[in-house]
Design a protein around this motif. Structure first.
Motif, PDB file in Angstrom:
ATOM      1  N   GLU A   1       0.859  -1.176   0.000  1.00 14.35           N
ATOM      2  CA  GLU A   1       0.000   0.000   0.000  1.00 14.35           C
ATOM      3  C   GLU A   1       0.908   1.242   0.000  1.00 14.35           C
TER       4      GLU A   1
ATOM      5  N   LEU B   1      -8.543  -0.127  -6.403  1.00 12.41           N
ATOM      6  CA  LEU B   1      -7.993  -1.479  -6.424  1.00 12.41           C
ATOM      7  C   LEU B   1      -7.600  -1.825  -7.850  1.00 12.41           C
TER       8      LEU B   1
ATOM      9  N   SER C   1      -2.564  -0.447  -5.461  1.00 10.72           N
ATOM     10  CA  SER C   1      -3.528   0.485  -4.878  1.00 10.72           C
ATOM     11  C   SER C   1      -3.251   1.918  -5.318  1.00 10.72           C
TER      12      SER C   1
END
Length: 386
Positions: free
Chosen positions: A142, A328, A350
């Motif tokens: 992330e 996503l 992401s």
């Protein structure tokens, strides 16, 4: 002309002018104006969503969401009625004012969050150099948010993957995409976070897009409105070498889906310096050239440039991202310049702030640097044995 006729014509003209003056505020609002307002509301929505991940209070988020609902209702009213100019301006000013307040609050939260990232963050991902040919990309973390430029939606930031004594901690900031000529250098992470001791560097020509790279104390960039690539030596403060990419499209004719003059995208990895672009002859599919060799070698791929979000190079392999806006997303395609082999992949990726305009791999840090709707972010990458 008789005096009576003159008076009648004068009065008629005066009446017409008064009618125009009274009706000139009754205007039709263009679809572009509504589209811009919708875009602002969408941006604000994403910012509020991000506030929820940076420790903002529930009451604050609730208040901002309530404001957004009111603004949305105002927009709906405008679209279904015949507003006058004054009403439209008032609504727009209200929206801009609320957006600025939100930006200021959000900027404070981003700054507070970045204070928790220590300078040791850079370098902490390096366990050993990637073994090109033996390892391949496995996963991407992330994103970490390091800073936010509320004035520049598009841009790029990075570090030099070459280990240069005295410059190994430099951070380079390049805001904008349409012919800017100034970029900024901070000599360490602390100064970058606090925005102190910034060095401004001016280029002899403006750049296009966000796909520029720093390598070995040189900035490589595509010149605005041309197919030229320059290497700007930062010690000598001048262009040391230039080249023109044969038949390369420019000025948004061969862009990524994000637009923003991303026709020529440069990358540097463990293997060398690369350019990703397209030509009319190649029907919009990405063409790869290696720039740091005596002979210009070219590869053609099956990645349609206008249909992908961005691309990056690791160990001589180009990887493409499916979108520039999806929360996503996925790394969906790769092309290996060593073997010519291509494959379709599905590595989760992401996009936190819905407008990723830069993605650059740094081999020394083993990080991806990105610019997402003004946010300066990084991703950690992991590799697996082939």
């Amino acid at each position: 002309m008789a005096g009576g006729q003159f008076v009648q014509q004068f009065l008629a003209l005066k009446s017409k002018i008064e009618q125009i003056e009274s009706e000139r505020d009754l205007v039709l609002i263009s679809e572009k104006e509504f589209s811009d307002l919708r875009a602002d509301i969408y941006t604000l929505s994403r910012i509020v969503t991000s506030l929820g991940t940076t420790g903002a209070s529930a009451a604050q988020i609730s208040l901002l969401k309530a404001e957004m609902r009111n603004i949305s209702l105002s927009l709906q009213t405008l679209e279904t009625s015949k507003p006058n100019t004054q009403q439209l301006q008032q609504t727009v000013e209200d929206l801009r004012g609320r957006l600025e307040v939100c930006k200021e609050e959000y900027s404070a939260h981003v700054s507070a969050q970045s204070q928790t990232i220590t300078p040791a963050f850079f370098g902490s991902n390096i366990s050993a150099p990637v073994r090109c040919g033996e390892e391949r990309l496995e996963s991407i973390s992330e994103p970490w948010t390091h800073g936010w430029d509320k004035a520049q939606i598009y841009g790029a930031w990075m570090k030099d993957p070459a280990l240069l004594p005295g410059k190994e901690n430099n951070i380079y900031i390049m805001p904008g995409y349409a012919n800017p000529t100034k970029f900024y250098i901070y000599n360490n992470y602390e100064n970058y976070i606090t925005k102190r001791r910034k060095t401004t560097v001016s280029l002899p020509a403006g750049w296009a897009g966000t796909g520029y790279v720093i390598f070995n104390d040189a900035l490589y960039f595509a010149q605005y409105n041309t197919a030229k690539v320059h290497a700007f030596n930062m010690t000598a403060k001048k262009v040391s070498v230039s080249a023109t990419l044969p038949d390369a499209l420019f000025q948004d004719a061969g862009k990524y889906a994000v637009g923003a003059y991303t026709d020529i995208d440069l990358a540097v990895d463990e293997q060398g310096l690369w350019a990703m672009y397209t030509t009319r002859k190649n029907d919009g599919f990405i063409v790869i050239s290696r720039l740091d060799t005596d002979t210009l070698r070219v590869w053609t791929t099956n990645a349609k440039k206008s249909q992908i979000g961005n691309a990056l190079f690791i160990c001589g392999v180009m990887h493409t991202i499916g979108s520039h806006t999806e929360f996503l997303d996925r790394v969906n395609y790769s092309f290996d310049t060593r073997s010519g082999a291509e494959s379709y992949e599905s590595i989760p990726f992401s996009i936190k702030y819905a407008l990723l305009s830069q993605l650059t791999y740094n081999a020394r840090e083993r990080l991806l640097f990105g610019w997402d709707a003004g946010h300066m972010i990084t991703y950690s990458v992991t590799f697996k044995h082939i």
